[in-house]
Design an enzyme around this catalytic site. Structure first.
Site, short mmCIF file in Angstrom:
data_model
loop_
_atom_site.label_atom_id
_atom_site.label_comp_id
_atom_site.label_asym_id
_atom_site.label_seq_id
_atom_site.Cartn_x
_atom_site.Cartn_y
_atom_site.Cartn_z
NE ARG A 145 -12.06 11.83 -23.60
CZ ARG A 145 -12.03 12.15 -22.13
NH1 ARG A 145 -11.07 12.74 -21.80
NH2 ARG A 145 -13.06 11.75 -21.44
CE LYS B 222 -14.95 10.63 -14.15
NZ LYS B 222 -14.05 10.70 -13.03
CD GLU C 102 -13.14 15.04 -9.65
OE1 GLU C 102 -12.79 15.17 -10.92
OE2 GLU C 102 -13.86 15.58 -9.10
P1 ATP Z 1 -14.70 12.14 -17.80
O1 ATP Z 1 -14.44 13.07 -18.95
O2 ATP Z 1 -15.34 10.79 -17.98
O3 ATP Z 1 -15.35 12.60 -16.50
P2 ATP Z 1 -12.05 12.42 -16.42
O4 ATP Z 1 -10.80 12.40 -17.38
O5 ATP Z 1 -12.51 13.65 -15.84
O6 ATP Z 1 -13.43 11.37 -17.20
P3 ATP Z 1 -10.80 11.06 -14.55
O7 ATP Z 1 -11.52 10.30 -13.31
O8 ATP Z 1 -10.07 12.29 -14.37
O9 ATP Z 1 -12.05 11.30 -15.56
O10 ATP Z 1 -10.01 10.02 -15.34
C1 ATP Z 1 -8.84 9.19 -14.71
C2 ATP Z 1 -7.85 8.90 -15.80
O11 ATP Z 1 -8.68 8.37 -16.84
C3 ATP Z 1 -7.19 10.26 -16.54
O12 ATP Z 1 -5.91 10.02 -16.54
C4 ATP Z 1 -7.95 10.36 -17.70
O13 ATP Z 1 -7.09 10.74 -18.75
C5 ATP Z 1 -8.27 8.89 -18.07
N1 ATP Z 1 -9.56 8.56 -18.97
C6 ATP Z 1 -10.64 9.42 -18.81
N2 ATP Z 1 -11.54 9.25 -19.92
C7 ATP Z 1 -10.70 8.72 -20.82
C8 ATP Z 1 -11.07 8.09 -22.22
N3 ATP Z 1 -12.11 8.29 -22.70
N4 ATP Z 1 -10.03 7.46 -22.85
C9 ATP Z 1 -8.85 7.22 -22.30
N5 ATP Z 1 -8.62 7.68 -21.07
C10 ATP Z 1 -9.30 8.28 -20.18
MG MG Z 2 -10.92 14.46 -15.02
#
Ligand code: ATP
Ligand code: MG
Length: 553
Positions: free
Chosen positions: A260, A270, A34
């Site tokens: 994760r 984020k 995102e």
């Molecule tokens: P955040 O919690 O940092 O906002 P998010 O999951 O909301 O992360 P996205 O932009 O939706 O952020 O993530 C894109 C992809 O990266 C998703 O498939 C998510 O599962 C993966 N991802 C995000 N954080 C991690 C992590 N700490 N380890 C592994 N994969 C991750």
């Molecule tokens: Mg997300």
């Protein structure tokens, strides 16, 4: 490259291949960020996994921006994400997609659900919807609007799209099961009203699809075979499958979840990283202390080290926080192989050679890498006035001290053996200069009867170049800032940046932005890419000093 380690997602793909379950086009994965912030080291795990699988299985991985929430998303983030994924070494050819590319198709799917009696427009407020949803132990209750006719729902949904209603007054919901033990299936929202400008679609839409709906269908539209995401989406999988099964799409993607990445002494969220940027704790998303890809890059971490780290931590379903030492070991190994050696004096102390002919400059040739001739050599100017590091001198010390001591000798790295004969001090007692003797025939051999204690680095005072050197400590004072009570920012280390006014060997003046070096005996450093002046960031020390400071040598 070494053979990739096996893990449960590879096993699933291998079984799918063996059973002929993959389409002719082969494996399709996607990385779906995102664009509401910069990517962090956790995302790198997902990137390496998704792009790595596509590479290893001869498939394709799409970069898809999950841009369904215009309030928090920005083009700056879209651009930064694309830049970071490319820098990590992955390529998506022309397959850069946006969930917003599919807004029209998603809308058509929603109308199809309405037509099948599987979606309805609800007039309850957000708060009422929460109330009706029930809890983990109590079932939810049906909304009074749940029984609207398909025709009425279609009319209202079209008017939602046309902009007739204010934000938050209505939502489109899936009609699934308000009594489901899985709360995600209690008639989740599919569309909400947001009169917001969108960075890709402008003002074309005032209703936006919810993540679960848009994500599952975008996967289907793109023919994704394995939709890999983190474990918190496990409970959403039934909804994912419901969307794919009930909407008019051909492909049947499947979702698989892995744990994760969490890294000790870092936050990987984020939202939290946004807070650090917003409140000025760090200088920006690419502050070298940030666990963002942009921050790691600016700090000097090579992309290959991040890829290696992601291989080593593996892919599982169990949660554990990886130690920072493990990450740094990958960085150190990569830089040991790839970084040319240079000399830089962080705490300059003047050293004069009493017997060196005034004004004479001798150019000494030094290897740029001790283990790899392909790095070539560089010329080091040796002169009668030098700088050594203040921490490499003591007035008196026992035999364990392997550096310079008053009255004793030491070898200058790549150069001569010297002996300290006199220590000059300021009235307050600070040492201002060391007067030394240079053994003239000591290049590469020890003079008769002289046993230098060790080897120290140096830079010519007349030819050395001033530089700012930034040394970073951990950003947090606890390994788990996120898990402790209260605001994680109370654990920010207020002393995480140390700035040195250093003198570096002349060859470093030409260092390009992001060029990485080993400063001999000091650590790995990288030319800063933002500052116009000569600024180096410390990437990592030579040894593991993460948990406790190293001893005297
Ligand atoms: P955040 O919690 O940092 O906002 P998010 O999951 O909301 O992360 P996205 O932009 O939706 O952020 O993530 C894109 C992809 O990266 C998703 O498939 C998510 O599962 C993966 N991802 C995000 N954080 C991690 C992590 N700490 N380890 C592994 N994969 C991750
Ligand atoms: Mg997300």
């Amino acid at each position: 490259m070494s053979t990739p380690p096996n893990h449960f997602i590879r096993q699933i793909i291998d079984e799918d291949l063996a059973a002929g379950r993959l389409p002719a086009a082969g494996l399709r994965t996607r990385f779906p960020p995102e664009p509401n912030g910069y990517l962090h080291i956790g995302h790198a795990k997902s990137i390496c996994l998704n792009f790595g699988l596509a590479r290893d299985y001869g498939g394709q991985c799409n970069l898809r921006f999950d841009d369904t929430n215009p309030c928090k998303e920005e083009v700056e983030f879209v651009e930064a994400i694309a830049r970071d994924v490319r820098w990590l070494g992955f390529d998506w050819d022309s397959r850069q997609f946006y969930a917003s590319d599919y807004f029209e198709r998603l809308y058509a799917c929603a109308e199809a659900l309405i037509g099948k009696g599987l979606a309805y427009v609800d007039d309850l407020t957000a708060e009422q919807i929460r109330e009706y949803r029930g809890t983990l132990t109590e079932p939810g209750r049906d909304s009074p609007y749940r029984t609207r006719s398909a025709a009425e729902n279609l009319d209202l949904f079209r008017r939602m799209r046309a902009g007739e209603f204010a934000d938050g007054t209505r939502v489109l919901r899936a009609k699934i099961d308000m009594a489901s033990p899985n709360i995600n299936l209690r008639d989740p929202a599919l569309y909400r009203i947001r009169h917001e400008h969108h960075h890709q679609t402008g003002n074309a839409w005032c209703i936006y699809p919810m993540y679960d709906f848009a994500h599952a269908l975008s996967d289907a539209f793109e023919g994704i075979t394995h939709s890999i995401c983190t474990l918190e989406f496990e409970d959403h999988r039934p909804l994912y499958d419901w969307c794919v099964a009930n909407c008019p799409v051909e492909a049947t993607p499947h979702q698989y979840e892995f744990s994760r990445l969490t890294l000790q002494y870092a936050v990987t969220s984020k939202r939290r990283l946004t807070q650090l940027v917003a409140d000025g704790t760090v200088s920006g998303w690419d502050d070298p202390r940030m666990p963002t890809i942009a921050g790691l890059r600016r700090r000097g971490v090579p992309p290959a080290a991040i890829r290696e780290f992601c291989e080593r931590i593996g892919v599982t379903k169990s949660d554990n926080a990886v130690e920072m030492e493990m990450f740094e070991a990958c960085v150190r190994e990569e830089l040991d192989r790839t970084a040319p050696r240079r000399m830089a004096v962080l705490r300059p102390l003047k050293l004069t050679l009493a017997n060196w002919p005034a004004g004479q400059v001798e150019w000494l040739t030094a290897a740029s890498h001790p283990k790899d001739d392909t790095f070539g050599t560089r010329e080091l100017p040796f002169t009668g006035e030098l700088y050594i590091d203040r921490e490499d001198f003591l007035e008196s010390a026992d035999k364990k001290w392997k550096r310079l001591v008053s009255g004793d000798s030491v070898r200058l790295r790549n150069a001569y053996v010297i002996r300290c004969d006199e220590v000059l001090k300021a009235p307050d007692g600070t040492i201002t200069e060391l007067r030394c003797h240079c053994f003239p025939d000591s290049l590469g051999v020890n003079p008769d009867g002289v046993k230098p204690r060790g080897v120290i680095h140096w830079v010519s005072a007349s030819h050395g170049v001033p530089a700012e050197v930034r040394v970073y400590e951990r950003l947090f004072t606890t390994a788990f800032p996120d898990r402790e009570d209260g605001d994680f920012r109370q654990f920010v280390n207020s002393d995480s940046l140390h700035v040195f006014t250093a003198v570096v060997e002349p060859a470093l003046a030409q260092a390009g932005a992001e060029a990485r070096f080993q400063f001999e005996r000091e650590g790995y450093y990288c030319r800063d890419s933002r500052e116009p002046g000569l600024v180096f960031n410390r990437t990592v020390g030579l040894r593991d000093t993460w948990q406790r400071k190293a001893g005297s040598e």
